[in-house]
Design an enzyme around this catalytic site. Structure first.
Site, PDB file in Angstrom:
ATOM      1  N   GLU A  90       0.829  -1.199   0.000  1.00 35.69           N
ATOM      2  CA  GLU A  90       0.000   0.000   0.000  1.00 35.69           C
ATOM      3  C   GLU A  90       0.865   1.251   0.000  1.00 35.69           C
ATOM      4  O   GLU A  90       0.533   2.253  -0.623  1.00 35.69           O
ATOM      5  CB  GLU A  90      -0.957  -0.006   1.200  1.00 35.69           C
TER       6      GLU A  90
ATOM      7  N   HIS B  29     -11.515  -6.264   8.109  1.00 35.64           N
ATOM      8  CA  HIS B  29     -12.287  -5.972   6.893  1.00 35.64           C
ATOM      9  C   HIS B  29     -13.524  -5.143   7.245  1.00 35.64           C
ATOM     10  O   HIS B  29     -14.534  -5.213   6.566  1.00 35.64           O
ATOM     11  CB  HIS B  29     -12.757  -7.254   6.195  1.00 35.64           C
TER      12      HIS B  29
HETATM   13  C1  TPP Z   1      -1.928  -5.010   4.248  1.00 31.19           C
HETATM   14  C2  TPP Z   1      -2.864  -5.893   3.488  1.00 31.19           C
HETATM   15  N1  TPP Z   1      -3.118  -5.610   2.195  1.00 31.19           N
HETATM   16  C3  TPP Z   1      -3.997  -6.367   1.498  1.00 31.19           C
HETATM   17  C4  TPP Z   1      -4.631  -7.427   2.073  1.00 31.19           C
HETATM   18  C5  TPP Z   1      -5.663  -8.251   1.291  1.00 31.19           C
HETATM   19  N2  TPP Z   1      -5.142  -9.582   0.969  1.00 31.19           N
HETATM   20  C6  TPP Z   1      -5.381 -10.636   1.783  1.00 31.19           C
HETATM   21  S1  TPP Z   1      -4.619 -12.012   1.263  1.00 31.19           S
HETATM   22  C7  TPP Z   1      -3.983 -11.243  -0.088  1.00 31.19           C
HETATM   23  C8  TPP Z   1      -3.104 -11.997  -1.034  1.00 31.19           C
HETATM   24  C9  TPP Z   1      -1.877 -12.530  -0.390  1.00 31.19           C
HETATM   25  O1  TPP Z   1      -1.169 -13.331  -1.269  1.00 31.19           O
HETATM   26  P1  TPP Z   1       0.121 -14.127  -0.817  1.00 31.19           P
HETATM   27  O2  TPP Z   1       0.969 -13.255   0.021  1.00 31.19           O
HETATM   28  O3  TPP Z   1       0.734 -14.694  -2.030  1.00 31.19           O
HETATM   29  O4  TPP Z   1      -0.414 -15.274   0.132  1.00 31.19           O
HETATM   30  P2  TPP Z   1      -1.392 -16.499  -0.241  1.00 31.19           P
HETATM   31  O5  TPP Z   1      -2.780 -16.030  -0.028  1.00 31.19           O
HETATM   32  O6  TPP Z   1      -1.117 -16.897  -1.631  1.00 31.19           O
HETATM   33  O7  TPP Z   1      -1.054 -17.581   0.725  1.00 31.19           O
HETATM   34  C10 TPP Z   1      -4.388  -9.904  -0.120  1.00 31.19           C
HETATM   35  C11 TPP Z   1      -4.034  -8.933  -1.175  1.00 31.19           C
HETATM   36  C12 TPP Z   1      -4.336  -7.675   3.436  1.00 31.19           C
HETATM   37  N3  TPP Z   1      -4.906  -8.694   4.099  1.00 31.19           N
HETATM   38  N4  TPP Z   1      -3.453  -6.898   4.115  1.00 31.19           N
END
Ligand code: TPP
Ligand code: MG
Lengths: 337, 410
Positions: free
Chosen positions: A60, A129
């Protein structure tokens, strides 16, 4: 005119803006090919290409920092923070940078960016959320803060935000994306297609930032609300059978103080409603302003109805959310005083 | 006029999108057994290659080969298989419970079971994980009771977190599992701090940080690497590269860097890349890294190369952004099937025993679910109290929260 959900209205605002102005770019997490987790940017990449609508790395601070840099170049970035709860890594860029670039360079550089972010609870999203961080923005000098309560306003205000010369925090109440939610979580949701404010012009129009709208005329008490709480307040007023005037602020900063003062001067009573926590919330500012400007017209103390001063719980969502029951009790309290 | 051409913006794209044929030909996969096993005190610059290759133990025939093989007994491997099968069965039941409205949300591990299950084996009591939402294998493989996990998922009257947290955001100090945050990457750097504390106090415990491929883009990831590098903290920096971050392919977070593991090299942190679907390889690499940490040799970064077979969460439908059959084309196979095959090759397992174990495990999961459901589910039966909203914000409830609790009628 078309019938639109708030998602479609927000999307249409970006579409219209990108169509009119090549300098408008849209990016954020999952915003490109997929079109955003709430689908607000769906179709924009296909239409405008992946250099004007694209996926960002999950950073972000990176999203907002690069948006500021693009704005310094002359673009008008409209970026999505996936949930308002995730804006904190960008808070440094927002407060120390975006908000002050015009001031500290004496207008040599400016920062016309828009940060769209879904806000508020009501979807069993738990503590990460569901947050309503608007007061963390209104407390920062140099930011504008907008919170629409319906598709018509969302589109007009987002277009105005994109065209605005200064940074705008555009908070989209996610519980309103698909229909006007009045806090009665146990009743079926009315879709926007059944609501007059779901009727939205397809082309370009804008709504000035800083103008409130009176959603219900009344003479007994003034209710000041924004976002989801506008619908909750309207429901509470009907259920209590009180002749209240309900003001939808739409923009928290700049604030339409005149509309507030005129109304409270007329009614002599005031209830302030928001979903965010109480202490140092935006309601504190509103209450202080009412006191400063309407003291001699007040017949009762101003009452605030807000979320409790705790993190947003998951399971106890409806005991946390300031629903129509709680707003109704506050109305009764103010009327009896 | 300039002599240079006009600039253009580079936006990476995955090899294939829905409608296309899945293609992983760009994923370079080392032969099982081909990557050397350096001494644990090797310097980062001497083992740079390990950040670009893939350490693998199980070959196509199901044999364990090469210098990283031979660390686990039959008994241990059978237990490892059971852990992965249990996690898979648990996920399937809980995803179904979510569909039935018994909880609001769920996230599964399908295809990634080996990572957290095998890693847990390399830890000792007292070590601390700072997990993401996709490492429940750390609990399962540490025999944390499934009923407790379900109580949390159902936000019922026995929920150890009293309904406050989203489903699956477990917490258990006892089991070395730090409370999960919903905000990505924040905990990566906290793990480094925990490890530094253990070093400050001349303790013997170590920490493990966890992050997904997508989340490595956050600043906190980079802060963690700086601190770990500077103070040689006894921490394992785990990156689970399951190829996807919701709808965003790993190339968006990785950028021009060859691999995620290679991120460690610029910080002078030894970095290994491992086949995340190979239980034996994950364990061998985890053990190597924990040994380094325990000998005060400092941090290790590990990239687990795996694939998120399911949706990101119960709210996600991956067919909108990747080919439906992409998971079948994933070249590193399925972690459960690969270990199963190995155990059969070893002569200690069979198809029949596998089917029987599946039935036993399913039964165990169902029994646990029955018990958990007697304490309620999200919208039915026993619930946490409204009082629980107000408690635990502070050690001692301040007067303003007490007033609000009373106003709420509790
Ligand atoms: C600071 C923040 N930004 C955005 C999100 C929304 N979000 C939750 S999971 C995710 C994807 C994460 O992907 P990754 O790090 O590859 O982990 P995976 O889900 O594949 O295990 C996002 C964008 C969040 N939870 N926290
Ligand atoms: Mg991932």
């Amino acid at each position: 005119m078309a019938r639109m959900t708030m998602i479609e209205a927000v999307r249409s605002a970006m579409d219209v803006s990108m169509e009119r102005d090549d300098d408008v770019v849209v990016f954020g997490e999952d915003v490109g090919y997929f079109g955003g987790v709430f689908r607000c940017t769906q179709g924009l990449q296909a239409k405008y290409g992946k250099t004007r609508c694209f996926d960002a790395p999950i950073s972000e601070s990176g999203i907002v920092g690069t948006a500021i840099g693009m704005a310094a170049y002359g673009l008008k970035p409209c970026v999505e923070i996936q949930f308002a709860d995730y804006m904190y890594p960008a808070y440094d860029q927002i407060t120390q940078e975006a908000a002050r670039i015009r001031y500290r360079s004496n207008g040599d550089f400016t920062c016309p960016i828009v940060l769209r972010m879904p806000t508020g609870g009501g979807i069993f999203g738990g503590q990460t959320h569901s947050q309503s961080p608007e007061a963390l923005f209104t407390h920062v000098c140099g930011l504008k803060v907008v919170v629409p309560s319906n598709p018509y306003d969302a589109k007009g205000l987002l277009i105005a935000s994109i065209e605005d010369p200064d940074p705008v925090m555009f908070l989209e109440p996610k519980r309103l994306y698909n229909g006007p939610f009045d806090g009665h979580h146990d009743r079926p949701v009315t879709p926007w297609s059944k609501h007059e404010l779901g009727e939205v012009p397809e082309g370009h129009y804008s709504i000035p930032i800083g103008k409130a709208e009176i959603r219900r005329q009344g003479s007994a008490v003034t209710v000041i609300a924004y976002g989801t709480m506008v619908h909750v307040a309207l429901a509470a007023v009907e259920e209590m059978g009180i002749d209240a005037e309900v003001i939808d602020l739409r923009s928290l900063l700049p604030l339409d103080l005149d509309t507030i003062v005129q109304s409270v001067t007329k009614t002599g009573r005031c209830v302030v409603v928001h979903e965010a926590t109480l202490t140092s919330g935006y309601g504190a500012e509103l209450t202080a302003l009412v006191q400063e400007h309407c003291f001699y017209h007040l017949e009762a103390p101003v009452v605030r109805v807000t979320g409790w001063d705790t993190p947003y719980p998951h399971a106890q969502e409806w005991d946390y959310f300031p629903g129509p029951g709680r707003v109704g009790r506050a109305l009764a309290e103010v009327m009896e005083a | 006029m300039t002599e240079f051409p006009q600039l253009s913006l580079h936006v990476p794209e995955p090899a294939v999108r829905p409608g296309g044929m899945p293609d992983f030909s760009n994923v370079d996969i080392a032969k099982a057994g081909s990557v050397p096993r350096p001494a644990v005190d090797a310097a980062s610059e001497d083992i740079r290659d390990l950040a670009y290759s893939i350490i693998r133990v199980l070959n196509r025939e199901g044999e364990a080969v090469g210098p990283w093989a031979g660390l686990l007994s039959d008994e241990e491997l059978l237990t490892g298989l059971r852990h992965m099968m249990k996690l898979r069965a648990f996920d399937a039941r809980m995803l179904m419970a979510q569909r039935q409205g018994k909880t609001s949300f769920y996230m599964q591990h399908l295809g990634e079971e080996a990572v957290s299950c095998a890693f847990r084996k390399a830890l000792k009591k007292g070590d601390m994980n700072f997990p993401t939402y996709r490492q429940a294998g750390l609990l399962i493989a540490d025999d944390y009771p499934m009923v407790e996990m379900m109580n949390q998922i159902f936000s019922n009257e026995k929920d150890p977190l009293r309904g406050r947290q989203l489903p699956i955001m477990y917490s258990s100090k006892e089991h070395g599992f730090f409370t999960i945050s919903g905000n990505l990457a924040t905990q990566y750097v906290q793990a480094v701090g925990w490890a530094m504390a253990s070093a400050i106090k001349n303790d013997t415990k170590i920490a493990a940080a966890w992050i997904g491929d997508g989340s490595t883009a956050e600043s906190d990831f980079h802060s963690a690497l700086v601190f770990a590098s500077t103070y040689k903290a006894p921490v394992i920096l785990n990156i689970v590269n399951n190829q996807w971050a919701i709808s965003t392919f790993q190339g968006i977070a990785r950028g021009g860097s060859g691999t995620f593991a290679a991120r460690g090299l610029g910080f002078g942190i030894p970095a290994l890349r491992v086949d995340g679907n190979d239980y034996l390889a994950v364990y061998a690499v985890s053990l190597w890294a924990t040994e380094r940490a325990r000998r005060n040799l400092g941090p290790t970064l590990i990239e687990y190369v795996t694939y998120r077979v399911g949706g990101h969460s119960s709210s996600d439908d991956p067919s909108a952004y990747r080919p439906k059959t992409e998971s079948e084309a994933w070249p590193l196979g399925d972690p459960v099937l690969r270990l199963k095959k190995h155990l059969i090759v070893r002569g200690v397992w069979s198809e029949e025993r596998h089917v029987q174990a599946e039935a036993e495990i399913l039964d165990e999961v169902i029994q646990a679910q029955k018990e958990a459901e007697t304490h309620g589910t999200l919208h039915a039966g026993g619930k946490p109290s409204v009082r629980d909203i107000f408690e635990g914000v502070y050690a001692e409830m301040p007067p303003h929260i007490r007033r609000q609790r009373q106003k709420a009628g509790y």
